[in-house]
Each structure stands twice: as C-alpha cells, then as structure tokens.
Design a protein around this motif. Structure first.
Motif, mmCIF file in Angstrom:
data_model
loop_
_atom_site.group_PDB
_atom_site.id
_atom_site.type_symbol
_atom_site.label_atom_id
_atom_site.label_comp_id
_atom_site.label_asym_id
_atom_site.label_seq_id
_atom_site.Cartn_x
_atom_site.Cartn_y
_atom_site.Cartn_z
ATOM 1 N N VAL A 18 -9.365 -16.564 11.222
ATOM 2 C CA VAL A 18 -8.958 -17.402 12.348
ATOM 3 C C VAL A 18 -10.081 -18.351 12.732
ATOM 4 N N ASN A 20 -10.770 -20.739 15.946
ATOM 5 C CA ASN A 20 -10.201 -20.832 17.285
ATOM 6 C C ASN A 20 -11.149 -21.581 18.210
ATOM 7 N N VAL A 75 -6.372 -24.370 4.973
ATOM 8 C CA VAL A 75 -5.917 -23.088 5.506
ATOM 9 C C VAL A 75 -4.948 -22.493 4.489
ATOM 10 N N ALA A 78 -2.346 -16.982 4.712
ATOM 11 C CA ALA A 78 -2.157 -16.427 6.061
ATOM 12 C C ALA A 78 -3.340 -16.662 6.986
ATOM 13 N N ARG A 80 -5.365 -18.885 9.870
ATOM 14 C CA ARG A 80 -4.811 -19.497 11.081
ATOM 15 C C ARG A 80 -5.854 -20.354 11.789
ATOM 16 N N GLU A 82 -6.301 -22.257 15.541
ATOM 17 C CA GLU A 82 -5.775 -22.424 16.893
ATOM 18 C C GLU A 82 -6.600 -23.485 17.611
ATOM 19 N N VAL A 101 -2.488 -27.027 4.229
ATOM 20 C CA VAL A 101 -2.031 -25.718 4.703
ATOM 21 C C VAL A 101 -1.101 -25.144 3.638
ATOM 22 N N ALA A 105 2.819 -17.868 6.377
ATOM 23 C CA ALA A 105 2.001 -17.373 7.495
ATOM 24 C C ALA A 105 0.671 -18.109 7.637
ATOM 25 N N SER A 106 0.429 -19.152 6.843
ATOM 26 C CA SER A 106 -0.721 -20.026 7.061
ATOM 27 C C SER A 106 -0.310 -21.061 8.097
ATOM 28 N N VAL A 107 -1.078 -21.140 9.202
ATOM 29 C CA VAL A 107 -0.613 -21.908 10.358
ATOM 30 C C VAL A 107 -1.744 -22.696 10.995
ATOM 31 N N ILE A 108 -1.422 -23.923 11.416
ATOM 32 C CA ILE A 108 -2.258 -24.675 12.342
ATOM 33 C C ILE A 108 -1.429 -24.922 13.595
ATOM 34 N N ASN A 109 -1.959 -24.534 14.745
ATOM 35 C CA ASN A 109 -1.329 -24.813 16.029
ATOM 36 C C ASN A 109 -2.232 -25.746 16.828
#
Length: 202
Positions: A18, A20, A75, A78, A80, A82, A101, A105-109
């Motif tokens: 992660v 973050n 990414v 999986a 992540r 944030e 990406v 389940a590999s995510v950019i928020n």
C-alpha cells in the motif's frame, strides 16, 4: 543549484502493498510522524500539542507522476494506492508521466477530498480534479482487471483554468488512457465544481 527536474519510479506490487498519503486512512499511531514533517509542528513535553498542526482546508495531498521531469507509477498483483486528493500524471509542460495498473484487485483511489467529517463523510475538494496529460505527456494504462477510481472528476489532455467547470483550459498537453482486459475499469465521478454547475450553484 539544485536540479529542477529528474526521474522517479514507484512500484507497488503484491497483496498488502500500500502507498498511502491520505491521513484519514493512516492508522492513528503513525499520524505523529506525518505531522512532524509539517512546518510549525512542535512538541510540548514530548507530547504533540493539540494546536500545533494547522492545515489549510483548501490544501490537499496530491500525487504527481511527472511534474517537472519523468515519473512512473506501477501498481500490480493486488497492490493499492490511496490518494487523499488528486492524481496528476504529466502535469508540467516538459514532463512525462506513466501510470500502469495491472491485475485483479490492483487499485488506485484518488479520493478528491479535503477531509473526512466526524460522521465519516468526505468533504469534496474544490481544487483541480485528477489530470492525465496536463501540460506535458500523461499516459495511464489499466490492464487485466485493474481499477482506477477518481472521485472528484478527471481532465484528459488539459489543465482546467479554475474551479468552475465552465471555464476554458488554462494549459493543454497530451493525455492517453487505455483500459484493456476483462474487469479493468476507470471510474470517474463528478467533481464538486461540476456538481455546483449541474445544481445551479455555479
């Protein structure tokens, strides 16, 4: 003289990986380390002073991938990312940024928020939305089930002039987004400025 440009690479790979920069999602025990890096932070008898950390409400934590030079964010598997406010890819006029990406389940928020209320609700940012290819070259590739969520709007190939969604672009660049493979998605939600226009408030 310090260099004004360079190259940077960040890879987030594997379950539990992660990146973050969103204080609302950082565990309490790690908050002090972040605050200590802010100007004006002081300690009183070894205990953080309640009023030592004052952050302007209109300043968000953004992530830049290629601001003045070349940047790459990858990414996968999986991993992540944030982000409290916006993701900027290739923002500067001579910059080049690439975001990739890959995988389920590999995510950019990019949350697009200034803060979270006591009730757990987001206060949307009135600043710029996420941008791919602002004044430079920005590329974002989402593959094999990867996901990118931009919760305060997105601009592709330009930098909006201001908060009002009806104003013309201030600067243009080249932005490219590719979404490939089953389950891959780029989800863009209306910016707070656009909400005001739609609702008659801007």
């Amino acid at each position: 003289m310090l260099p004004t440009s360079g190259s940077g690479v960040l890879n987030g790979t594997g379950i539990g990986s992660v990146f973050n920069n969103d204080p609302a999602l950082i565990p309490t025990e790690f908050q002090e380390a972040i605050r200590a890096a802010e100007p004006g932070w002081t300690l009183a008898d070894g205990v953080p002073a309640d009023d030592a950390y004052v952050r302007e409400s209109d300043i968000g934590f953004d992530v830049h991938v290629g601001l003045l030079g070349n940047g790459e964010l990858a990414v996968s598997s999986a991993g992540r990312v944030e982000i409290q406010d916006a993701l900027f890819v290739g923002l500067g006029s001579d910059s080049q940024g690439t975001v990739t990406v890959t995988g389920v389940a590999s995510v950019i928020n990019a949350a697009g928020r200034e803060s979270i209320t006591a009730a757990g609700e987001s206060n949307p940012s009135m600043e710029l939305p996420s941008i791919v290819g602002g004044g430079g070259i920005g590329t974002m590739n989402i593959r094999e089930g990867g996901t990118v969520n931009m919760f305060n709007g997105a601009a592709l190939g330009f930098i909006p002039e201001g908060q009002n969604a009806q104003t013309p672009p201030d600067e243009s660049g080249t932005g490219t987004v590719g979404v490939e493979g089953a389950g891959s998605s780029w989800n863009v939600y209306a910016s707070n400025a656009m909400r005001q226009v739609v609702e008659g408030g801007g």
